[in-house]
Structures are given as C-alpha cells and as structure tokens.
Design a protein around this motif. Sequence first.
Motif, PDB file in Angstrom:
ATOM      1  N   GLU A   1       0.703  -0.963   0.063  1.00 41.74           N
ATOM      2  CA  GLU A   1       0.081  -0.074  -0.036  1.00 41.74           C
ATOM      3  C   GLU A   1       0.733   1.276  -0.051  1.00 41.74           C
ATOM      4  O   GLU A   1       0.393   2.414  -0.506  1.00 41.74           O
ATOM      5  N   LEU A   2       2.195   1.154   0.532  1.00 40.26           N
ATOM      6  CA  LEU A   2       3.169   2.447   0.432  1.00 40.26           C
ATOM      7  C   LEU A   2       3.880   2.296  -0.935  1.00 40.26           C
ATOM      8  O   LEU A   2       4.933   3.121  -0.904  1.00 40.26           O
TER       9      LEU A   2
ATOM     10  N   GLN B   1      -0.059  11.183   1.343  1.00 35.10           N
ATOM     11  CA  GLN B   1       0.339  11.058  -0.095  1.00 35.10           C
ATOM     12  C   GLN B   1      -0.029  12.379  -0.599  1.00 35.10           C
ATOM     13  O   GLN B   1      -0.923  13.243  -0.297  1.00 35.10           O
ATOM     14  N   ASN B   2       1.183  12.694  -1.621  1.00 30.63           N
ATOM     15  CA  ASN B   2       1.019  14.001  -2.300  1.00 30.63           C
ATOM     16  C   ASN B   2      -0.276  14.171  -3.041  1.00 30.63           C
ATOM     17  O   ASN B   2      -0.705  13.404  -3.496  1.00 30.63           O
ATOM     18  N   GLY B   3      -0.931  15.444  -2.843  1.00 27.27           N
ATOM     19  CA  GLY B   3      -1.807  15.917  -3.452  1.00 27.27           C
ATOM     20  C   GLY B   3      -3.084  15.503  -2.932  1.00 27.27           C
ATOM     21  O   GLY B   3      -4.427  15.660  -3.234  1.00 27.27           O
TER      22      GLY B   3
ATOM     23  N   SER C   1       3.380   7.696   2.580  1.00 28.38           N
ATOM     24  CA  SER C   1       4.500   7.532   3.733  1.00 28.38           C
ATOM     25  C   SER C   1       3.592   7.499   5.046  1.00 28.38           C
ATOM     26  O   SER C   1       2.366   8.032   5.054  1.00 28.38           O
ATOM     27  N   LEU C   2       4.142   6.998   5.995  1.00 27.88           N
ATOM     28  CA  LEU C   2       3.467   6.984   7.368  1.00 27.88           C
ATOM     29  C   LEU C   2       4.362   7.191   8.409  1.00 27.88           C
ATOM     30  O   LEU C   2       5.750   7.231   8.521  1.00 27.88           O
ATOM     31  N   LYS C   3       3.599   7.634   9.660  1.00 28.09           N
ATOM     32  CA  LYS C   3       4.423   8.220  10.704  1.00 28.09           C
ATOM     33  C   LYS C   3       3.611   7.384  12.024  1.00 28.09           C
ATOM     34  O   LYS C   3       2.393   7.537  12.168  1.00 28.09           O
TER      35      LYS C   3
ATOM     36  N   ASP D   1       8.986   5.883   4.261  1.00 29.95           N
ATOM     37  CA  ASP D   1       8.788   6.740   3.304  1.00 29.95           C
ATOM     38  C   ASP D   1       8.481   5.681   1.991  1.00 29.95           C
ATOM     39  O   ASP D   1       9.493   4.778   1.691  1.00 29.95           O
ATOM     40  N   GLY D   2       7.490   5.452   1.082  1.00 31.59           N
ATOM     41  CA  GLY D   2       7.494   4.601   0.051  1.00 31.59           C
ATOM     42  C   GLY D   2       6.893   5.184  -1.266  1.00 31.59           C
ATOM     43  O   GLY D   2       6.846   6.720  -1.067  1.00 31.59           O
ATOM     44  N   THR D   3       6.831   4.764  -2.443  1.00 28.73           N
ATOM     45  CA  THR D   3       6.799   5.394  -3.565  1.00 28.73           C
ATOM     46  C   THR D   3       5.291   5.824  -3.789  1.00 28.73           C
ATOM     47  O   THR D   3       4.871   6.864  -4.456  1.00 28.73           O
ATOM     48  N   LYS D   4       4.564   5.324  -3.091  1.00 27.55           N
ATOM     49  CA  LYS D   4       2.854   5.562  -3.273  1.00 27.55           C
ATOM     50  C   LYS D   4       2.596   6.292  -2.095  1.00 27.55           C
ATOM     51  O   LYS D   4       1.534   6.970  -1.930  1.00 27.55           O
TER      52      LYS D   4
END
Length: 398
Positions: free
Chosen positions: A162-163, A296-298, A281-283, A276-279
């Motif tokens: 998913e990431l 996710q960007n956008g 990120s999480l914290k 950080d993943g290509t799809k």
Amino acid sequence: MGINAPLNRKLRMALVGGGQGSFIGRVHSIAACLDNRAVVTAGALSSNPERAKASAPDYDIAESRAYSSYQEMLETEAKLPEDERIDFVSITTPNHVHFEVADAAVKAGFNVVCDKPMTFDLDQAETLLKSVQESNVVFAVSHNYTGYPLVRQAREMILNGELGEINAIRSQYIQGWLRTQLEAEDQKQAAWRTDPSKSGAAGAFGDIATHAYNLGRYMTGLLPETVSCSLKTFVEGRKLDDYGTAIIRYESGALGSVTASQISHGRENDVEIEIDGTKGSLKWRQENPNEMIVRQNGKPHQIYTRDPNAPFTNGSGAAACRLPSGHPEAFFEAFANVYSSAFDAMVARAAGETVEQRDTVYPNVYDGVEGMYFIQQCVASSSQDAAWLPLKHAAARK
C-alpha cells in the motif's frame, strides 16, 4: 471454549528477575496475565536468595515455588508432574544474565520469553540460536513495540504494497533520564544499564536503539546490508554511550536511520518511526500510539485511529485490539500482544504440534540474534570513525 483450548487451562509462568526494585519484571507479569491466559506460578526473583524469597509475595508465588536461584528452579520444576510444572520462563534480569538462564531453560525443554537485548554479546546469541533450533520450544523476545495495533496495521499495509516500494526508514528512541550521572547516585536502573560488565558493549544503543532498529525491520521486512554508526558519551564519567546515530543501507536500495538518546532534556519514551514509500508515507509515535498518519502527495493527510471495527482497519490491526475505539490502548496491551502471540504457539506445542520458530508474529530468537549483531556492528563502526560495516547476518536469511 476453554482458556487456551485445547489445553483448557492457564499457562504456568516462571519469572527470573523482577524482584523488589525491578521495573520490567512487573511489566512482564502484568502483560502475561492480562488476557487471563497465564498465571505466575514460580520464580527466581533475585540473585540474592533472601530478596528472591522476600519478593515472592509481591507476585502471589507460593513459598514452595519461590526459588533461591534459577538453577534450582529449573531442576525442581523439570521433576514435577507435567500437570504441575511451569510452561514457560520469562527472563527479566540485567543483560549479562540473559544467556545462561535462557540456554538452560531451552535445554530443559521450557518455552522462553526473554527481555531485550537477548544476550550480552553476539557469540552468546548465536549459541542460544543453535539451542533453540535443536529444540521444539517457543522462544520470544520482548520487543514490545511490535505489539501495538497500529504498528501491526502498518506492517500489513506495507507488506501488501500500500505504500509502494519502501525508500526510507527513520526511527528514533529519545529519552532524557540519564542527562545527569544517575549511576553515581546508586540508582538501580541507571547503575546496571551504564555498567559494561552488566549491560554489554553499548549503552543507549544496546538499551533502546535496538527497539528502534527492530521496529523498522518488523514493519517493512527489509533486509539490512551495511551500517555506519557514530556513538557518543556526553555525560562525563559515564562508561557507555548515551547518544548515537546509525545509517543503514538495505539490500533493496532503501536507506534507514536509527537515533537513540538518553540525555535529551524533557524527553521520556519517544519512540517514533517514519517510513517513506513510492505511493505514500506513514508516521507512528509511541507516546501517541492510537493514531498513525498516512500521507500522499495531492491528498489530505489521513489519520488512522486504533479502531477494531473500522473498515480501514486490516486483520492484523484488529486482532491486536481489545477495546472499542476511543478507549486508549498502550504499553501494557502491546506487551500483552507479544505474549499472546507466543502463547498461541506454546499451546500448539503443548498439543503436540511442531511450532514455527522463524516466521512468527512475535519477535523471536532470530530477531534477537539480529539485534545483537546490530549492536556489535554499530559499536565496531563507531570505533572506526563511522566506517561502513556489514549488517547481513544469516539469522535474517532463510
């Protein structure tokens, strides 16, 4: 259905360490008994025989099962009828005692839950691994942060893609309680954790960076390749590191960082990880454990809450919950999840099944070896001006 079916009884727990003045022994006993699946039955609670006996009432251990040493306990319990003897041993002593107790318990045929780091050094860890491999016992290591529902939720999300491809892991464990030289004031916890003869080759990195490193491994499954580390002792007179940072290169090409501090003013138990993943990120942060941020960007940032009934909660996350959303679950519950996963395996073993020792939900002996290798290589790298050193170990590879 009975407790621990098909056994239909509680598992009998023996505690080594945890005597008067101990912190982690009490945590282990509470966590193990939280789900009514175990009961503290026996103990060798201190290396001091008098303190060991005196501490037994604190755990409601009968006088006849309060032992003066772990050797006496293992020998005596092994001779008891099968329906009376202990099922597992929990080791909550300072690091330098872990190996001798764990190895003896494994060879006596008892399951083990061992506090981290698993042993005093890598040689001991590799020897213990062989003992476990030759047995059919369940061996768990109490990297308890892996038991938080949202950590398990994140792990399943990441492993399901998913990431996307994981590019970076940033994990930290920041404390401030050793800003002054507490060990000089005969503070029990500080004294042994800063003593190389009891703690091992590392201070903060052996004590808490192992948690931060393990969390990244657990959540992503990425295999490490090399490490560069710089350790520092800031408090004058201290014998072991109280601050450090490691950079990790993973086989996949991802980069990771692990930072540990015990000298940061006002910080308590700030375990935090960002991935950080290509799809996306999480914290996740241990001091606010019932929320996880996914970005996710956008798109608007998403806040995942610990909610066993929500449609966004996956199977791993839901299985780690005990309460409805809004009722916080935290340290004890996460610790209990590690125990509960190990209990499932202990019950299977007691029913005559061969249990999996490597691919487990709970941290196991292989993870323990990895943790000791991480400590060894970080200390060695720091002594060589942060040289890049191998971080591959056979324990992590099938």
